[in-house]
Design an enzyme around this catalytic site. Sequence first.
Site, PDB file in Angstrom:
ATOM      1  N   HIS A  63       5.659 -35.688  26.782  1.00  0.00           N
ATOM      2  CA  HIS A  63       4.815 -35.400  25.603  1.00  0.00           C
ATOM      3  C   HIS A  63       5.530 -34.585  24.592  1.00  0.00           C
ATOM      4  O   HIS A  63       5.301 -34.632  23.383  1.00  0.00           O
ATOM      5  CB  HIS A  63       3.636 -34.493  26.076  1.00  0.00           C
ATOM      6  CG  HIS A  63       2.494 -35.510  26.739  1.00  0.00           C
ATOM      7  ND1 HIS A  63       1.827 -36.180  26.104  1.00  0.00           N
ATOM      8  CD2 HIS A  63       1.865 -34.968  28.039  1.00  0.00           C
ATOM      9  CE1 HIS A  63       1.006 -36.859  26.654  1.00  0.00           C
ATOM     10  NE2 HIS A  63       1.067 -36.053  27.964  1.00  0.00           N
ATOM     11  N   HIS A  73       6.291 -35.791  33.080  1.00  0.00           N
ATOM     12  CA  HIS A  73       5.365 -36.144  31.974  1.00  0.00           C
ATOM     13  C   HIS A  73       5.095 -35.155  30.663  1.00  0.00           C
ATOM     14  O   HIS A  73       4.760 -36.012  29.970  1.00  0.00           O
ATOM     15  CB  HIS A  73       3.920 -36.433  32.907  1.00  0.00           C
ATOM     16  CG  HIS A  73       2.832 -36.811  32.307  1.00  0.00           C
ATOM     17  ND1 HIS A  73       2.355 -38.114  32.073  1.00  0.00           N
ATOM     18  CD2 HIS A  73       1.910 -35.888  31.484  1.00  0.00           C
ATOM     19  CE1 HIS A  73       1.166 -38.179  31.485  1.00  0.00           C
ATOM     20  NE2 HIS A  73       1.071 -36.831  30.962  1.00  0.00           N
ATOM     21  N   GLU A  74       5.011 -34.162  31.344  1.00  0.00           N
ATOM     22  CA  GLU A  74       4.791 -33.131  30.143  1.00  0.00           C
ATOM     23  C   GLU A  74       5.974 -32.999  29.167  1.00  0.00           C
ATOM     24  O   GLU A  74       5.823 -32.845  28.016  1.00  0.00           O
ATOM     25  CB  GLU A  74       4.763 -31.622  30.844  1.00  0.00           C
ATOM     26  CG  GLU A  74       3.511 -31.608  31.796  1.00  0.00           C
ATOM     27  CD  GLU A  74       2.166 -31.991  31.015  1.00  0.00           C
ATOM     28  OE1 GLU A  74       2.033 -31.929  30.033  1.00  0.00           O
ATOM     29  OE2 GLU A  74       1.118 -32.431  31.807  1.00  0.00           O
ATOM     30  N   GLU A 133      -0.966 -40.760  26.747  1.00  0.00           N
ATOM     31  CA  GLU A 133      -0.964 -40.446  27.943  1.00  0.00           C
ATOM     32  C   GLU A 133      -0.349 -41.688  28.907  1.00  0.00           C
ATOM     33  O   GLU A 133       0.547 -41.325  29.700  1.00  0.00           O
ATOM     34  CB  GLU A 133      -2.235 -40.160  28.970  1.00  0.00           C
ATOM     35  CG  GLU A 133      -3.132 -38.915  28.611  1.00  0.00           C
ATOM     36  CD  GLU A 133      -2.137 -37.689  29.129  1.00  0.00           C
ATOM     37  OE1 GLU A 133      -1.608 -37.707  30.010  1.00  0.00           O
ATOM     38  OE2 GLU A 133      -2.051 -36.938  27.938  1.00  0.00           O
TER      39      GLU A 133
END
Length: 279
Positions: A144, A140-141, A215
Amino acid sequence: MKRIFLFLATNIAVLVVINIVLAVLGINSQGGTGSLLAYSAVVGFTGSIISLLMSKFIAKQSVGAEVIDTPRTEEEAWLLNTVEAQARQWNLKTPEVAIYHSPEPNAFATGASRNSSLIAVSTGLLDHMTRDEVEAVLAHEMAHVGNGDMVTLTLIQGVVNTFVVFLSRIIANLIARNNDGSQSQGTYFLVSMVFQILFGFLASLIVMWFSRQREYRADAGAAKLVGAPKMISALQRLKGNPVDLPEEMNAMGIAGDTRDSLLSTHPSLDNRIARLKSL
């Protein structure tokens, strides 16, 4: 989301300092609308760009993150190897990997560019989650980072800053003008700062909306990288391990608020899970 909170906090601080310094130096925005807009853009983008350039340093200092240069444990080696493998899938330079001490299950990514970034995880995250779930959080990071969210956020923040400064100066100019056409500089400065804070709050709603959309996109990126079941499991784990935080700290967590709100940096966990299940 730590990177958003730190970015916004630094951005606001820099914006205020720039305005005070310019006022002390006698550099003002008096003039035509064109010059005022140019002045506003310089002030607005300077704050957001400085925030971006300082983001990695500030993030490390604020949480006491310890960058893993040479792994000392099997867990640290696994973290490095996992991040390196995910970075290769995104065709990115491997971000710095750090651990910081906190019982709160948390993680964040920050940095000035896609190839100059940092991913940090808390000891609480490592303690509460399985390897598959930690892998999903890292993915997930990494999404980003790969999506360039910090740079995009900088551009959006710069634009909203520009209009915040521009509109606050326009209103201050009208209010501070005396009947004889002269202007009270003290009133002008005070009114412009008050409206800058007010408009800054309203502008933050735009940034928060953008953050919530990113997100969802990062969740989808993680699902593509490691599979939706792992990401769903990680979010469900966060639901099962609530952390009692002051309200103003909710934006610091990877999960954000548990409810939808205009001031939330994250969608609710339930909505994120539902979105992943629909993929």
